[in-house]
Motif scaffolding. Structure first.
Motif, PDB file in Angstrom:
ATOM      1  N   THR A  86       0.817  -1.214   0.000  1.00  0.00           N
ATOM      2  CA  THR A  86       0.000   0.000   0.000  1.00  0.00           C
ATOM      3  C   THR A  86       0.852   1.266   0.000  1.00  0.00           C
ATOM      4  OG1 THR A  86      -0.216  -0.170   2.399  1.00  0.00           O
ATOM      5  CG2 THR A  86      -2.037  -1.036   1.065  1.00  0.00           C
ATOM      6  N   ASN A  87       2.101   1.179   0.439  1.00  0.00           N
ATOM      7  CA  ASN A  87       2.985   2.350   0.448  1.00  0.00           C
ATOM      8  C   ASN A  87       3.942   2.355  -0.742  1.00  0.00           C
ATOM      9  OD1 ASN A  87       1.900   3.400   2.832  1.00  0.00           O
ATOM     10  ND2 ASN A  87       3.166   2.050   4.071  1.00  0.00           N
ATOM     11  N   ALA A  88       3.739   1.477  -1.707  1.00  0.00           N
ATOM     12  CA  ALA A  88       4.618   1.402  -2.876  1.00  0.00           C
ATOM     13  C   ALA A  88       4.480   2.667  -3.727  1.00  0.00           C
ATOM     14  CB  ALA A  88       4.283   0.168  -3.709  1.00  0.00           C
ATOM     15  N   LYS A  89       5.577   3.065  -4.350  1.00  0.00           N
ATOM     16  CA  LYS A  89       5.568   4.235  -5.224  1.00  0.00           C
ATOM     17  C   LYS A  89       5.144   3.800  -6.622  1.00  0.00           C
ATOM     18  CE  LYS A  89       9.227   6.558  -2.708  1.00  0.00           C
ATOM     19  NZ  LYS A  89      10.604   7.063  -2.763  1.00  0.00           N
ATOM     20  N   THR A  90       4.393   4.655  -7.313  1.00  0.00           N
ATOM     21  CA  THR A  90       3.962   4.340  -8.675  1.00  0.00           C
ATOM     22  C   THR A  90       5.071   4.680  -9.668  1.00  0.00           C
ATOM     23  OG1 THR A  90       3.003   6.519  -8.990  1.00  0.00           O
ATOM     24  CG2 THR A  90       1.550   4.815  -8.109  1.00  0.00           C
ATOM     25  N   MET A  91       5.062   3.944 -10.768  1.00  0.00           N
ATOM     26  CA  MET A  91       6.017   4.189 -11.854  1.00  0.00           C
ATOM     27  C   MET A  91       5.288   3.955 -13.169  1.00  0.00           C
ATOM     28  SD  MET A  91       9.379   2.221 -10.470  1.00  0.00           S
ATOM     29  CE  MET A  91      10.583   3.232 -11.290  1.00  0.00           C
ATOM     30  N   SER A  92       5.676   4.694 -14.195  1.00  0.00           N
ATOM     31  CA  SER A  92       5.036   4.488 -15.490  1.00  0.00           C
ATOM     32  C   SER A  92       5.437   3.144 -16.095  1.00  0.00           C
ATOM     33  CB  SER A  92       5.386   5.628 -16.443  1.00  0.00           C
ATOM     34  OG  SER A  92       6.782   5.683 -16.624  1.00  0.00           O
ATOM     35  N   THR A  93       6.687   2.710 -15.880  1.00  0.00           N
ATOM     36  CA  THR A  93       7.153   1.390 -16.301  1.00  0.00           C
ATOM     37  C   THR A  93       7.852   0.779 -15.097  1.00  0.00           C
ATOM     38  OG1 THR A  93       7.480   2.189 -18.544  1.00  0.00           O
ATOM     39  CG2 THR A  93       8.572   0.138 -17.963  1.00  0.00           C
ATOM     40  N   PRO A  94       7.446  -0.401 -14.639  1.00  0.00           N
ATOM     41  CA  PRO A  94       7.980  -0.944 -13.392  1.00  0.00           C
ATOM     42  C   PRO A  94       9.455  -1.344 -13.453  1.00  0.00           C
ATOM     43  CG  PRO A  94       6.427  -2.455 -14.395  1.00  0.00           C
ATOM     44  CD  PRO A  94       6.396  -1.211 -15.206  1.00  0.00           C
ATOM     45  N   MET A  95      10.028  -1.550 -14.651  1.00  0.00           N
ATOM     46  CA  MET A  95      11.445  -1.907 -14.741  1.00  0.00           C
ATOM     47  C   MET A  95      11.965  -1.548 -16.124  1.00  0.00           C
ATOM     48  SD  MET A  95      11.100  -6.048 -15.043  1.00  0.00           S
ATOM     49  CE  MET A  95      12.745  -6.415 -15.540  1.00  0.00           C
ATOM     50  N   PHE A  96      13.259  -1.511 -16.259  1.00  0.00           N
ATOM     51  CA  PHE A  96      13.857  -1.246 -17.564  1.00  0.00           C
ATOM     52  C   PHE A  96      13.545  -2.423 -18.484  1.00  0.00           C
ATOM     53  CE2 PHE A  96      16.555   1.165 -14.615  1.00  0.00           C
ATOM     54  CZ  PHE A  96      16.403   2.422 -15.168  1.00  0.00           C
ATOM     55  N   VAL A  97      13.165  -2.131 -19.708  1.00  0.00           N
ATOM     56  CA  VAL A  97      12.721  -3.199 -20.608  1.00  0.00           C
ATOM     57  C   VAL A  97      13.858  -3.872 -21.367  1.00  0.00           C
ATOM     58  CG1 VAL A  97      10.398  -2.285 -20.887  1.00  0.00           C
ATOM     59  CG2 VAL A  97      12.209  -1.483 -22.397  1.00  0.00           C
ATOM     60  N   LEU A  98      15.033  -3.278 -21.458  1.00  0.00           N
ATOM     61  CA  LEU A  98      16.129  -3.856 -22.235  1.00  0.00           C
ATOM     62  C   LEU A  98      17.265  -4.402 -21.367  1.00  0.00           C
ATOM     63  CD1 LEU A  98      16.278  -1.214 -25.107  1.00  0.00           C
ATOM     64  CD2 LEU A  98      15.143  -3.435 -25.109  1.00  0.00           C
ATOM     65  N   VAL A  99      17.042  -4.572 -20.083  1.00  0.00           N
ATOM     66  CA  VAL A  99      18.074  -5.043 -19.169  1.00  0.00           C
ATOM     67  C   VAL A  99      17.971  -6.556 -19.034  1.00  0.00           C
ATOM     68  CG1 VAL A  99      18.888  -4.953 -16.774  1.00  0.00           C
ATOM     69  CG2 VAL A  99      18.092  -2.874 -17.901  1.00  0.00           C
ATOM     70  N   ALA A 100      19.123  -7.244 -19.168  1.00  0.00           N
ATOM     71  CA  ALA A 100      19.162  -8.690 -18.957  1.00  0.00           C
ATOM     72  C   ALA A 100      19.200  -8.962 -17.456  1.00  0.00           C
ATOM     73  CB  ALA A 100      20.386  -9.291 -19.636  1.00  0.00           C
TER      74      ALA A 100
END
Length: 132
Positions: A86-100
């Motif tokens: 419930t205290n999590a911060k919002t993000m437009s994308t939850p993680m980098f999409v090109l990271v292995a």
């Protein structure tokens, strides 16, 4: 394609019926069709009439003069509460999409049951909201 969606046409009028387990919603172009359908169903099955649709299968429904809107804020808040986020911060994308991603050999083991429950909850949300 949906085996739980039914359509009745009567002249220029129609009745749409959607069923899921013990939930049923219906809409029509003629009040007479709805009244007849409700009467017929009530004779065969024990049911309660709830008037305007507000909630169905975890979906909240708001009907206004501008249209019908479906949203899941109640379910989303429940998922955040269930997984103590419930205290999590919002993000437009939850993680980098090109990271292995590499295995974290020193990390803590993950509770498989809880992880699967989280993924299932998120999949249900994204079924209605493809932008998530």
């Amino acid at each position: 394609m949906d085996k739980t969606l039914f359509l009745l046409k009567h002249g220029n009028n129609f009745l749409l019926v959607q069923m899921y387990v013990d939930d049923i919603i219906f809409v029509d172009s003629s009040h007479a069709l709805v009244a007849k359908f409700a009467e017929t169903m009530s004779r065969e099955f024990e049911m309660s009439m709830m008037d305007e649709l507000n909630f169905f299968l975890g979906l909240q429904v708001k009907q206004t003069k501008k249209g019908t809107f479906v949203y899941q804020s109640k379910y989303t808040k429940h998922v955040l509460w269930k997984f103590d986020m419930t205290n999590a911060k919002t993000m437009s994308t939850p993680m980098f999409v090109l990271v292995a991603l590499d295995m974290d050999k020193d990390g803590e083991a993950v509770d498989q049951k809880e992880y699967r429950s989280m993924i299932g909850s998120l999949l249900y949300l994204t079924a209605m909201r493809s932008d998530i």
